[in-house]
Write a protein that holds these residues in place. Structure first.
Motif, PDB file in Angstrom:
ATOM      1  N   ALA A  13       0.972  -1.241  -0.081  1.00 33.34           N
ATOM      2  CA  ALA A  13      -0.566   0.284   0.310  1.00 33.34           C
ATOM      3  C   ALA A  13       0.903   1.302  -0.189  1.00 33.34           C
ATOM      4  O   ALA A  13       1.499   1.232   0.406  1.00 33.34           O
ATOM      5  CB  ALA A  13      -0.932   0.131   1.023  1.00 33.34           C
ATOM      6  N   THR A  14       0.791   2.252  -0.719  1.00 31.54           N
ATOM      7  CA  THR A  14       1.179   3.506  -0.200  1.00 31.54           C
ATOM      8  C   THR A  14       0.242   4.702   0.065  1.00 31.54           C
ATOM      9  O   THR A  14      -1.472   4.262  -0.213  1.00 31.54           O
ATOM     10  CB  THR A  14       1.313   4.129  -1.994  1.00 31.54           C
ATOM     11  N   GLY A  15       0.678   5.467   0.744  1.00 32.99           N
ATOM     12  CA  GLY A  15      -0.190   6.777   1.430  1.00 32.99           C
ATOM     13  C   GLY A  15       0.312   6.411   2.787  1.00 32.99           C
ATOM     14  O   GLY A  15       1.123   6.538   2.975  1.00 32.99           O
ATOM     15  N   LEU A  16      -0.535   7.502   3.777  1.00 30.37           N
ATOM     16  CA  LEU A  16      -0.389   8.613   4.697  1.00 30.37           C
ATOM     17  C   LEU A  16      -0.338   6.886   5.986  1.00 30.37           C
ATOM     18  O   LEU A  16      -1.915   7.035   5.871  1.00 30.37           O
ATOM     19  CB  LEU A  16      -0.915   9.543   5.525  1.00 30.37           C
ATOM     20  N   PHE A  17       0.117   6.929   6.843  1.00 31.42           N
ATOM     21  CA  PHE A  17      -0.573   6.092   7.294  1.00 31.42           C
ATOM     22  C   PHE A  17      -0.253   6.419   9.360  1.00 31.42           C
ATOM     23  O   PHE A  17       1.138   7.327   9.623  1.00 31.42           O
ATOM     24  CB  PHE A  17       0.088   4.465   8.132  1.00 31.42           C
ATOM     25  N   TYR A  18      -1.803   6.815  10.188  1.00 31.00           N
ATOM     26  CA  TYR A  18      -0.991   7.963  11.358  1.00 31.00           C
ATOM     27  C   TYR A  18      -1.690   7.060  12.217  1.00 31.00           C
ATOM     28  O   TYR A  18      -1.453   5.627  13.101  1.00 31.00           O
ATOM     29  CB  TYR A  18      -2.231   8.783  11.769  1.00 31.00           C
ATOM     30  N   ALA A  19      -0.746   7.138  13.944  1.00 30.26           N
ATOM     31  CA  ALA A  19      -0.907   7.646  15.456  1.00 30.26           C
ATOM     32  C   ALA A  19      -0.685   8.108  15.862  1.00 30.26           C
ATOM     33  O   ALA A  19       0.003   8.656  15.902  1.00 30.26           O
ATOM     34  CB  ALA A  19       0.408   6.139  15.738  1.00 30.26           C
ATOM     35  N   THR A  20      -1.353   7.874  16.902  1.00 29.54           N
ATOM     36  CA  THR A  20      -1.664   9.385  17.918  1.00 29.54           C
ATOM     37  C   THR A  20      -0.845   9.048  19.629  1.00 29.54           C
ATOM     38  O   THR A  20      -1.358   7.654  19.715  1.00 29.54           O
ATOM     39  CB  THR A  20      -3.055   9.427  18.075  1.00 29.54           C
ATOM     40  N   LEU A  21       0.703   9.380  19.930  1.00 23.95           N
ATOM     41  CA  LEU A  21       0.800   8.874  21.089  1.00 23.95           C
ATOM     42  C   LEU A  21       0.693   9.714  22.102  1.00 23.95           C
ATOM     43  O   LEU A  21       0.590  10.205  21.775  1.00 23.95           O
ATOM     44  CB  LEU A  21       2.115   9.532  20.329  1.00 23.95           C
ATOM     45  N   SER A  22       0.806   8.635  23.536  1.00 26.33           N
ATOM     46  CA  SER A  22       0.387   9.091  24.265  1.00 26.33           C
ATOM     47  C   SER A  22       1.239   9.313  25.797  1.00 26.33           C
ATOM     48  O   SER A  22       2.179   8.059  26.442  1.00 26.33           O
ATOM     49  CB  SER A  22      -0.443   8.300  24.681  1.00 26.33           C
ATOM     50  N   HIS A  23       1.558  10.176  25.979  1.00 24.21           N
ATOM     51  CA  HIS A  23       2.696  10.341  27.206  1.00 24.21           C
ATOM     52  C   HIS A  23       1.682  10.016  28.774  1.00 24.21           C
ATOM     53  O   HIS A  23       2.553   8.951  28.958  1.00 24.21           O
ATOM     54  CB  HIS A  23       2.944  11.588  27.755  1.00 24.21           C
ATOM     55  N   THR A  24       0.903   9.384  28.521  1.00 25.10           N
ATOM     56  CA  THR A  24      -0.008   8.772  30.107  1.00 25.10           C
ATOM     57  C   THR A  24       0.194   7.162  29.336  1.00 25.10           C
ATOM     58  O   THR A  24       0.367   6.157  30.085  1.00 25.10           O
ATOM     59  CB  THR A  24      -1.568   8.703  29.454  1.00 25.10           C
ATOM     60  N   THR A  25      -0.168   6.813  28.166  1.00 20.60           N
ATOM     61  CA  THR A  25       0.325   5.115  28.288  1.00 20.60           C
ATOM     62  C   THR A  25       1.417   4.852  28.417  1.00 20.60           C
ATOM     63  O   THR A  25       2.289   3.900  28.892  1.00 20.60           O
ATOM     64  CB  THR A  25       0.303   4.999  26.542  1.00 20.60           C
ATOM     65  N   LEU A  26       2.712   5.494  27.408  1.00 21.75           N
ATOM     66  CA  LEU A  26       4.072   5.812  27.943  1.00 21.75           C
ATOM     67  C   LEU A  26       4.536   5.114  29.520  1.00 21.75           C
ATOM     68  O   LEU A  26       4.910   4.388  29.454  1.00 21.75           O
ATOM     69  CB  LEU A  26       4.490   7.046  27.542  1.00 21.75           C
ATOM     70  N   GLU A  27       3.478   6.251  30.241  1.00 15.65           N
ATOM     71  CA  GLU A  27       4.310   6.229  31.396  1.00 15.65           C
ATOM     72  C   GLU A  27       3.268   5.387  32.201  1.00 15.65           C
ATOM     73  O   GLU A  27       4.212   4.642  32.804  1.00 15.65           O
ATOM     74  CB  GLU A  27       3.527   8.135  32.049  1.00 15.65           C
ATOM     75  N   ASP A  28       2.468   4.570  31.959  1.00 17.44           N
ATOM     76  CA  ASP A  28       1.988   3.962  32.353  1.00 17.44           C
ATOM     77  C   ASP A  28       2.489   2.589  32.148  1.00 17.44           C
ATOM     78  O   ASP A  28       2.391   1.882  32.878  1.00 17.44           O
ATOM     79  CB  ASP A  28      -0.072   3.754  32.542  1.00 17.44           C
ATOM     80  N   THR A  29       3.237   2.058  30.806  1.00 17.74           N
ATOM     81  CA  THR A  29       3.308   1.076  30.573  1.00 17.74           C
ATOM     82  C   THR A  29       4.376   1.049  31.258  1.00 17.74           C
ATOM     83  O   THR A  29       5.544  -0.222  31.182  1.00 17.74           O
ATOM     84  CB  THR A  29       3.721   1.002  28.805  1.00 17.74           C
ATOM     85  N   ARG A  30       6.009   1.870  31.124  1.00 21.09           N
ATOM     86  CA  ARG A  30       6.831   1.579  32.494  1.00 21.09           C
ATOM     87  C   ARG A  30       6.318   1.885  33.322  1.00 21.09           C
ATOM     88  O   ARG A  30       7.485   0.945  34.753  1.00 21.09           O
ATOM     89  CB  ARG A  30       7.530   3.438  31.791  1.00 21.09           C
ATOM     90  N   GLN A  31       5.659   1.868  34.012  1.00 18.98           N
ATOM     91  CA  GLN A  31       5.397   1.121  35.970  1.00 18.98           C
ATOM     92  C   GLN A  31       5.631  -0.429  35.984  1.00 18.98           C
ATOM     93  O   GLN A  31       5.997  -1.234  36.549  1.00 18.98           O
ATOM     94  CB  GLN A  31       3.820   1.595  35.824  1.00 18.98           C
ATOM     95  N   SER A  32       5.011  -1.219  34.602  1.00 19.49           N
ATOM     96  CA  SER A  32       5.142  -2.630  34.846  1.00 19.49           C
ATOM     97  C   SER A  32       6.052  -3.249  33.310  1.00 19.49           C
ATOM     98  O   SER A  32       6.496  -4.030  34.129  1.00 19.49           O
ATOM     99  CB  SER A  32       3.528  -3.198  33.829  1.00 19.49           C
ATOM    100  N   GLN A  33       6.527  -2.413  32.295  1.00 17.43           N
ATOM    101  CA  GLN A  33       7.703  -2.396  31.745  1.00 17.43           C
ATOM    102  C   GLN A  33       8.991  -1.779  32.333  1.00 17.43           C
ATOM    103  O   GLN A  33       9.830  -0.851  32.019  1.00 17.43           O
ATOM    104  CB  GLN A  33       7.648  -2.040  30.558  1.00 17.43           C
ATOM    105  N   THR A  34      10.100  -2.453  33.166  1.00 15.39           N
ATOM    106  CA  THR A  34      11.256  -2.382  34.008  1.00 15.39           C
ATOM    107  C   THR A  34      12.701  -2.559  33.568  1.00 15.39           C
ATOM    108  O   THR A  34      13.607  -2.298  34.736  1.00 15.39           O
ATOM    109  CB  THR A  34      10.609  -2.272  35.908  1.00 15.39           C
ATOM    110  N   HIS A  35      12.140  -2.626  32.666  1.00 13.30           N
ATOM    111  CA  HIS A  35      13.537  -3.688  31.798  1.00 13.30           C
ATOM    112  C   HIS A  35      15.181  -2.238  31.944  1.00 13.30           C
ATOM    113  O   HIS A  35      15.862  -2.773  32.524  1.00 13.30           O
ATOM    114  CB  HIS A  35      13.417  -3.576  30.234  1.00 13.30           C
ATOM    115  N   LEU A  36      14.580  -0.807  31.985  1.00 10.14           N
ATOM    116  CA  LEU A  36      16.023  -0.185  31.927  1.00 10.14           C
ATOM    117  C   LEU A  36      16.378   0.025  33.415  1.00 10.14           C
ATOM    118  O   LEU A  36      17.727   0.012  33.556  1.00 10.14           O
ATOM    119  CB  LEU A  36      15.636   0.985  31.302  1.00 10.14           C
ATOM    120  N   GLN A  37      15.345   0.113  34.355  1.00 11.07           N
ATOM    121  CA  GLN A  37      16.326   0.077  35.695  1.00 11.07           C
ATOM    122  C   GLN A  37      15.875  -0.974  36.477  1.00 11.07           C
ATOM    123  O   GLN A  37      16.455  -1.044  37.777  1.00 11.07           O
ATOM    124  CB  GLN A  37      14.986   0.738  36.560  1.00 11.07           C
TER     125      GLN A  37
END
Length: 272
Positions: free
Chosen positions: A237-261
């Motif tokens: 397919a050709t064209g534009l593909f969109y996604a909306t990123l959320s800081h809330t989702t990012l921070e919530d995920t980082r509470q459970s996915q703690t690989h970095l720390q």
């Protein structure tokens, strides 16, 4: 782990999955039209594939010629960003010695360049015949309220690249690419792994169609910090593909996915 984001601003990213074009002016004309569409749809950041301005697999002589036009191309891109009030991440040849860089530049919605990156991991004979390898990884910089790092194609296949950017505070890694058959698993497996193991968003923007001996395999995507697709194109397919990123989702995920720390750098010989 990175500190909390400086803003709580959602970010809508537009990936342009398109066929390569070997003419600089034609590329700029196509960009003008497509950026206008993305801006009207509410996108904050617009991303092209690797070496979009003039093409990727086109030979050293043409790469040199396109790199010689970089200053003019850069000015044109800055004007487009300011005109449409949208940030851009564009793949382009950048002058260097003895061969040009395979580069990308990030331009903010005011038309100001805020980062530049040169591909550090060269893939195969095509890259090595056409480009000089960059000597440092991307800066992590603010764009549209987000901390962003850059990678180009093969770079994202090295876990060290994404990990370094995440440790320096990136929330999103933007990756223009020119990935070809038969390497579908880069987009379907490795990009998602880079996102999940670092709890970051990864945006991966590829070509479709043919260029020389390469058949590009599409599959442009944005993977969330949990590794799940936020958007994904198919292989043709050709064209534009969109996604909306959320800081809330990012921070919530980082509470459970703690690989970095939970890392053990004392065992890895890593001083970070």
């Amino acid at each position: 782990m990175s500190p909390p984001p400086s803003q709580n601003t959602p970010l809508t990213i537009a990936l342009w999955q398109t066929s390569p074009c070997g003419d600089v002016q034609a590329c700029l004309a196509q960009l003008k039209e497509t950026i206008a569409v993305a801006a009207a749809a509410g996108a904050d950041v617009f991303v092209t594939p690797e070496m979009f301005i003039g093409g990727y697999n086109i030979g050293p002589a043409r790469i040199h010629a396109h790199a010689a036009e970089f200053d003019e191309i850069r000015r044109a891109l800055c004007r487009l960003a300011a005109q449409h009030e949208i940030a851009l991440v564009i793949g382009v040849a950048i002058p260097a010695t003895p061969l040009p860089y395979n580069g990308c530049i990030a331009i903010d919605a005011n038309g100001v360049e805020c980062a530049r990156y040169h591909k550090t991991h060269l893939f195969g004979d095509t890259d090595r015949a056409q480009f000089t390898a960059g000597e440092q990884l991307s800066p992590v910089f603010e764009l549209a309220g987000w901390r962003i790092g850059l990678a180009i194609c093969y770079d994202i296949e090295f876990p060290e690249v994404a990990r370094d950017l995440a440790l320096r505070g990136a929330d999103l890694i933007v990756t223009p690419t020119a990935n070809m058959e038969p390497f579908d698993t880069v987009a379907t497996r490795l990009v998602a792994a880079r996102a999940e193991e670092n709890a970051v968003y990864v945006a991966y923007c590829n070509y479709v169609g043919a260029e020389g001996e390469f058949s590009y395999n599409g599959l442009s995507c944005v993977c969330g910090p949990d590794g799940q697709d936020q958007t994904r194109a198919d292989t043709c397919a050709t064209g534009l593909f969109y996604a909306t990123l959320s800081h809330t989702t990012l921070e919530d995920t980082r509470q459970s996915q703690t690989h970095l720390q939970d890392r053990r750098p004392d065992l890895y010989g890593d001083d970070r």
